[in-house]
Design a protein around this motif. Structure first.
Motif, PDB file in Angstrom:
ATOM      1  N   LEU A   1       8.009  -1.069 -11.888  1.00  0.00           N
ATOM      2  CA  LEU A   1       9.146  -0.821 -10.990  1.00  0.00           C
ATOM      3  C   LEU A   1       8.766   0.100  -9.824  1.00  0.00           C
ATOM      4  CD1 LEU A   1      11.940  -0.502 -13.713  1.00  0.00           C
ATOM      5  CD2 LEU A   1      11.567  -2.419 -12.152  1.00  0.00           C
ATOM      6  N   GLU A   2       7.455   0.261  -9.595  1.00  0.00           N
ATOM      7  CA  GLU A   2       7.014   1.141  -8.495  1.00  0.00           C
ATOM      8  C   GLU A   2       6.016   0.410  -7.586  1.00  0.00           C
ATOM      9  OE1 GLU A   2       5.507   4.924  -9.903  1.00  0.00           O
ATOM     10  OE2 GLU A   2       7.403   5.417 -10.885  1.00  0.00           O
ATOM     11  N   ALA A   3       6.464  -0.639  -6.943  1.00  0.00           N
ATOM     12  CA  ALA A   3       5.547  -1.392  -6.056  1.00  0.00           C
ATOM     13  C   ALA A   3       5.202  -0.565  -4.822  1.00  0.00           C
ATOM     14  CB  ALA A   3       6.199  -2.701  -5.652  1.00  0.00           C
ATOM     15  N   GLY A   4       3.959  -0.722  -4.364  1.00  0.00           N
ATOM     16  CA  GLY A   4       3.563  -0.088  -3.102  1.00  0.00           C
ATOM     17  C   GLY A   4       3.159   1.368  -3.273  1.00  0.00           C
ATOM     18  N   THR A   5       2.672   1.943  -2.177  1.00  0.00           N
ATOM     19  CA  THR A   5       2.280   3.357  -2.203  1.00  0.00           C
ATOM     20  C   THR A   5       3.538   4.209  -2.302  1.00  0.00           C
ATOM     21  OG1 THR A   5       0.328   2.919  -0.874  1.00  0.00           O
ATOM     22  CG2 THR A   5       1.130   5.190  -0.882  1.00  0.00           C
ATOM     23  N   PRO A   6       3.608   5.075  -3.282  1.00  0.00           N
ATOM     24  CA  PRO A   6       4.815   5.898  -3.422  1.00  0.00           C
ATOM     25  C   PRO A   6       4.816   7.079  -2.459  1.00  0.00           C
ATOM     26  CG  PRO A   6       3.255   6.396  -5.172  1.00  0.00           C
ATOM     27  CD  PRO A   6       2.622   5.315  -4.340  1.00  0.00           C
ATOM     28  N   ALA A   7       5.906   7.829  -2.482  1.00  0.00           N
ATOM     29  CA  ALA A   7       6.023   9.034  -1.643  1.00  0.00           C
ATOM     30  C   ALA A   7       5.313  10.165  -2.380  1.00  0.00           C
ATOM     31  CB  ALA A   7       7.496   9.348  -1.416  1.00  0.00           C
ATOM     32  N   ILE A   8       3.982  10.200  -2.274  1.00  0.00           N
ATOM     33  CA  ILE A   8       3.178  11.088  -3.133  1.00  0.00           C
ATOM     34  C   ILE A   8       3.477  12.565  -2.863  1.00  0.00           C
ATOM     35  CG2 ILE A   8       0.830  11.648  -3.898  1.00  0.00           C
ATOM     36  CD1 ILE A   8      -0.003   8.887  -2.656  1.00  0.00           C
TER      37      ILE A   8
END
Ligand code: PLP
Length: 410
Positions: free
Chosen positions: A275-282
């Motif tokens: 449920l966490e596609a793509g680069t997250p807000a690290i």
């Protein structure tokens, strides 16, 4: 509890923005329910990430990526412990409450069909109304608002009646944003569970003020935003029971969320990555971790009493001012973080602007809760809201500024 009974100033002084001057006036910030101010430790953690650890998570074999990934995954465990979830797999990073609710509403599309009932808190924020309406539109389900009493609180008898319609999902606010009213979520979720409904609790206004124990609430989903709990914007949480998360169709697909990809077919990965596609807000996730450490290190009991005392003082001072209508308050005195009011028949926007001219920041409007405003038969209202840094001087400055507004307008 007075400020002097514990070192409140030591907490307040960690928020650099509160020393700001707005023209001739020092800032008096009473809009924490919209977004909280950030302590220095959150700003430092985000800065440190960019200066010392910046790399994408989960992808590369190099040391920097390993450090970034470890810091990112540590926050998942911090959130797990903070809300008393059983495993860190149940913690999904999102961009905020709105996205979390949309992920659930979108993800359940295949589970819903014509005629299914979705019960929604009549005092909910639009973020906890509109995604359900969109789900209903896609599937032929129907959204039924849970009626409110004259104080803008959920009518629990009406709720019991609605449960006989065997809803498929019940969506509630833990604490309402417009009025700061607290819903008895444990009791309401237990009743919903009995009729087999899924439950989602919007905790956006609760996490910064209450101890959250998702296991004891017993809900299927619990959602909140980092920026209302002293963390940065751009990060939020979707907590879910494992089976409740597993039934969600991912709203976003792409990198990070897959097991294998080929043009013959793609398989999705496991939770939480699914449920966490793509680069997250690290950096934001790391900032959220610092905010959780900040909150966890506060003297919990004293802070709760301090906030309660301030809200009651605020209500008392407002009622002594005269020509004020306060909304959502009962003899239980259980409001959390916010007081909603109007000054006679004056428009909330005029009151807000005149307060702002004296350096006092409050919120005026419908507070993204138009159905609640309709139920209270008002177009909107003013809302003063507090955080851990707020003190009695803030309330006194607000009341003296409002006295001035009253003398101008009435
Ligand atoms: C109760 C509640 N739910 C949802 C939201 C939406 O939060 P966000 O804008 O961070 O997604 C808010 C924001 O004010 C809120 O107070």
């Amino acid at each position: 509890m007075t400020d002097s009974q514990f070192d409140h100033q030591a907490i307040r002084s960690q928020f650099p923005i509160l020393d700001m001057q707005l023209g001739d006036n020092p800032l008096c910030y009473l809009d924490t329910a919209a977004t909280s101010q950030k302590p220095q430790c959150v700003l430092d953690a985000m800065n440190e990430y960019y200066v010392q650890n910046n790399a994408n998570v989960h992808r590369a074999a190099h040391q920097l990526a390993a450090r970034a990934t470890q810091k990112y995954e540590n926050v998942r465990m911090q959130v797990q412990h903070f809300i008393h979830a059983a495993t860190s797999q149940q913690i999904i990073f999102t961009h905020g409450t709105t996205e979390s609710i949309n992920m659930v509403a979108h993800g359940l599309t295949e589970q819903f069909q014509q005629g299914d009932v979705i019960l929604v808190d009549g005092a909910a924020h639009h973020a906890n109304i509109v995604p359900w309406q969109a789900l209903a539109q896609r599937t032929g389900a129907k959204v039924i608002p849970i009626p409110l009493d004259s104080n803008g609180r959920i009518d629990l008898t009406a709720y019991d009646d609605l449960l006989t319609q065997l809803p498929k999902l019940v969506a509630l606010s833990h604490v309402t944003n417009a009025l700061g009213t607290l819903n008895p979520v444990n009791e309401m979720v237990a009743k919903a569970n009995k009729v087999g409904a899924l439950t989602l609790i919007d905790g956006a206004q609760a996490v910064a003020h209450l101890d959250i124990d998702v296991e004891s609430i017993g809900c299927d989903y619990y959602v909140f935003s980092g920026h209302k709990m002293y963390g940065p914007t751009g990060v939020g949480i979707l907590y879910g029971k494992l089976n409740a998360l597993e039934i969600l169709t991912p709203m976003l697909t792409g990198g990070e969320m897959i097991k294998t990809v080929s043009f013959n077919g793609t398989s999705y990965g496991e939770l939480p990555n699914r449920l966490e596609a793509g680069t997250p807000a690290i950096a934001e996730v790391i900032g959220l971790g610092a905010a959780i450490s900040f909150l966890s290190n506060l003297p919990k009991i004293q802070i709760r009493q301090h906030e309660l005392h301030l809200i009651q003082y605020l209500q008392q001072q407002l009622s002594q001012l005269g020509d004020i209508s306060v909304y959502g308050v009962t003899t239980d005195n259980d409001n959390i973080g916010a007081v909603a009011f109007n000054l006679a028949d004056e428009h909330h926007q005029d009151v807000g602007i005149l307060l702002d001219q004296q350096g006092v920041a409050i919120r005026g409007g419908h507070h993204c809760a138009m159905p609640l405003m309709q139920s209270l038969q008002i177009k909107g209202c003013c809302r003063a809201s507090i955080g851990v840094y707020s003190n009695q001087q803030d309330v006194d400055r607000f009341i003296s500024a409002l006295t001035e507004v009253k003398s101008i307008l009435l």
